[in-house]
Design a protein around this motif. Sequence first.
Motif, PDB file in Angstrom:
ATOM      1  N   ARG A 163       0.771  -1.196  -0.041  1.00  0.00           N
ATOM      2  CA  ARG A 163      -0.173  -0.010   0.095  1.00  0.00           C
ATOM      3  C   ARG A 163       0.983   1.242  -0.054  1.00  0.00           C
ATOM      4  O   ARG A 163       0.647   2.210  -0.810  1.00  0.00           O
ATOM      5  N   ALA A 164       1.819   1.279   0.658  1.00  0.00           N
ATOM      6  CA  ALA A 164       2.972   2.428   0.925  1.00  0.00           C
ATOM      7  C   ALA A 164       3.479   2.623  -0.351  1.00  0.00           C
ATOM      8  O   ALA A 164       3.761   3.748  -1.085  1.00  0.00           O
ATOM      9  N   ALA A 165       3.996   1.456  -0.967  1.00  0.00           N
ATOM     10  CA  ALA A 165       4.770   1.552  -2.299  1.00  0.00           C
ATOM     11  C   ALA A 165       3.495   2.136  -3.418  1.00  0.00           C
ATOM     12  O   ALA A 165       4.345   2.659  -4.245  1.00  0.00           O
ATOM     13  N   ALA A 166       2.480   1.601  -3.253  1.00  0.00           N
ATOM     14  CA  ALA A 166       1.685   1.928  -4.512  1.00  0.00           C
ATOM     15  C   ALA A 166       1.373   3.667  -4.579  1.00  0.00           C
ATOM     16  O   ALA A 166       0.950   4.257  -5.620  1.00  0.00           O
ATOM     17  N   SER A 167       1.860   4.414  -3.396  1.00  0.00           N
ATOM     18  CA  SER A 167       1.745   5.837  -3.684  1.00  0.00           C
ATOM     19  C   SER A 167       3.161   6.316  -4.275  1.00  0.00           C
ATOM     20  O   SER A 167       3.054   7.477  -4.796  1.00  0.00           O
ATOM     21  N   LEU A 168       4.155   5.527  -4.464  1.00  0.00           N
ATOM     22  CA  LEU A 168       5.388   6.229  -4.963  1.00  0.00           C
ATOM     23  C   LEU A 168       5.242   6.742  -6.470  1.00  0.00           C
ATOM     24  O   LEU A 168       5.841   7.754  -6.807  1.00  0.00           O
ATOM     25  N   PRO A 169       4.859   6.031  -7.379  1.00  0.00           N
ATOM     26  CA  PRO A 169       4.562   6.624  -8.813  1.00  0.00           C
ATOM     27  C   PRO A 169       4.241   7.990  -8.754  1.00  0.00           C
ATOM     28  O   PRO A 169       4.543   8.661  -9.733  1.00  0.00           O
ATOM     29  N   ARG A 170       3.097   8.123  -8.001  1.00  0.00           N
ATOM     30  CA  ARG A 170       2.584   9.686  -8.187  1.00  0.00           C
ATOM     31  C   ARG A 170       3.933  10.627  -7.595  1.00  0.00           C
ATOM     32  O   ARG A 170       3.897  11.667  -8.299  1.00  0.00           O
ATOM     33  N   LEU A 171       4.385  10.297  -6.459  1.00  0.00           N
ATOM     34  CA  LEU A 171       5.496  11.153  -6.113  1.00  0.00           C
ATOM     35  C   LEU A 171       6.410  11.190  -7.360  1.00  0.00           C
ATOM     36  O   LEU A 171       7.239  12.437  -7.711  1.00  0.00           O
ATOM     37  N   TRP A 172       7.014  10.263  -8.145  1.00  0.00           N
ATOM     38  CA  TRP A 172       8.014  10.319  -8.988  1.00  0.00           C
ATOM     39  C   TRP A 172       7.373  11.089 -10.168  1.00  0.00           C
ATOM     40  O   TRP A 172       8.230  11.710 -10.628  1.00  0.00           O
ATOM     41  N   ALA A 173       6.370  11.046 -10.648  1.00  0.00           N
ATOM     42  CA  ALA A 173       5.845  11.692 -11.773  1.00  0.00           C
ATOM     43  C   ALA A 173       5.858  12.978 -11.530  1.00  0.00           C
ATOM     44  O   ALA A 173       6.112  13.982 -12.382  1.00  0.00           O
ATOM     45  N   LEU A 174       5.182  13.445 -10.298  1.00  0.00           N
ATOM     46  CA  LEU A 174       5.119  14.816  -9.894  1.00  0.00           C
ATOM     47  C   LEU A 174       6.579  15.407  -9.594  1.00  0.00           C
ATOM     48  O   LEU A 174       6.787  16.526 -10.326  1.00  0.00           O
ATOM     49  N   THR A 175       7.643  14.781  -9.237  1.00  0.00           N
ATOM     50  CA  THR A 175       8.755  15.326  -9.134  1.00  0.00           C
ATOM     51  C   THR A 175       9.508  15.644 -10.441  1.00  0.00           C
ATOM     52  O   THR A 175      10.090  16.595 -10.720  1.00  0.00           O
TER      53      THR A 175
END
Length: 254
Positions: A163-175
């Motif tokens: 569940r925590a890992a599933a939030s990473l793609p959004r952070l990467w894309a935003l950055t």
Amino acid sequence: MPVMPGAEPYHHEGGRIGVLLCHGFTGSPQSLRPWAEYLAEAGMTVALPRLPGHGTTWQEMSRTRWEDWYAELDRSLGDLRGRCDEVFVMGLSLGGCLALRLAEVHGAGITGVVVVNPSVANDVPLLKLAPVLKFVISSVPGVAGDIKKEGAAELGYTRTPVRAAASLPRLWALTRSELEKITQPVLVFHSPQDHVVKPTSVRILREKLTRGNLNVVELADSYHVATLDNDADRIFAGSLEFIRTYASVPLQGD
């Protein structure tokens, strides 16, 4: 929730220059503690917070997302900026991504950025399925401990909460989408032999940071957690020289 011994946050009140250090995904402040203490001994005011859900259990981390981790760093940055004349941000792996995001958001409020094996892209194809997998499995094998140096160990989770890992793609894309906003000098330490983060992230930084503000230094004798590895001294000394080069106020003791 009890914190694992050694995973506690670290703070040091020093001079007029502040440094915020950001540890990595499923790791803890332990992976950056020697770096933080080195900068503290050089006269800096240092903050090394423990990100929410880290340093306890992976089950607790499963209840957190990248927004929680960023918010904790943003709070620490605000505290440093209130006590110091200028602030540098530094980070390892995902902590490097969060440091870059802070630089994008705060602009001139951050003087410079130092990152070690930063992660700004999805290197794990399975993560693309994480939004679905999180309903099927709760964790997968961990990524902590990629260190070449014999006897060195990282204090991190042996399991990665999906569940925590599933939030990473959004952070990467935003950055990635706002990297052009970074005008501050950026120093990247990169291990060619990294078994966690592929070279894609450094390639992206080279493509996006084209203002002449990017310097990449290769670490030939370290794996992913280079801050605890054979090249750690190079990182510590290099980051201090970076501060001396770009700080507009003298270091305490200089």
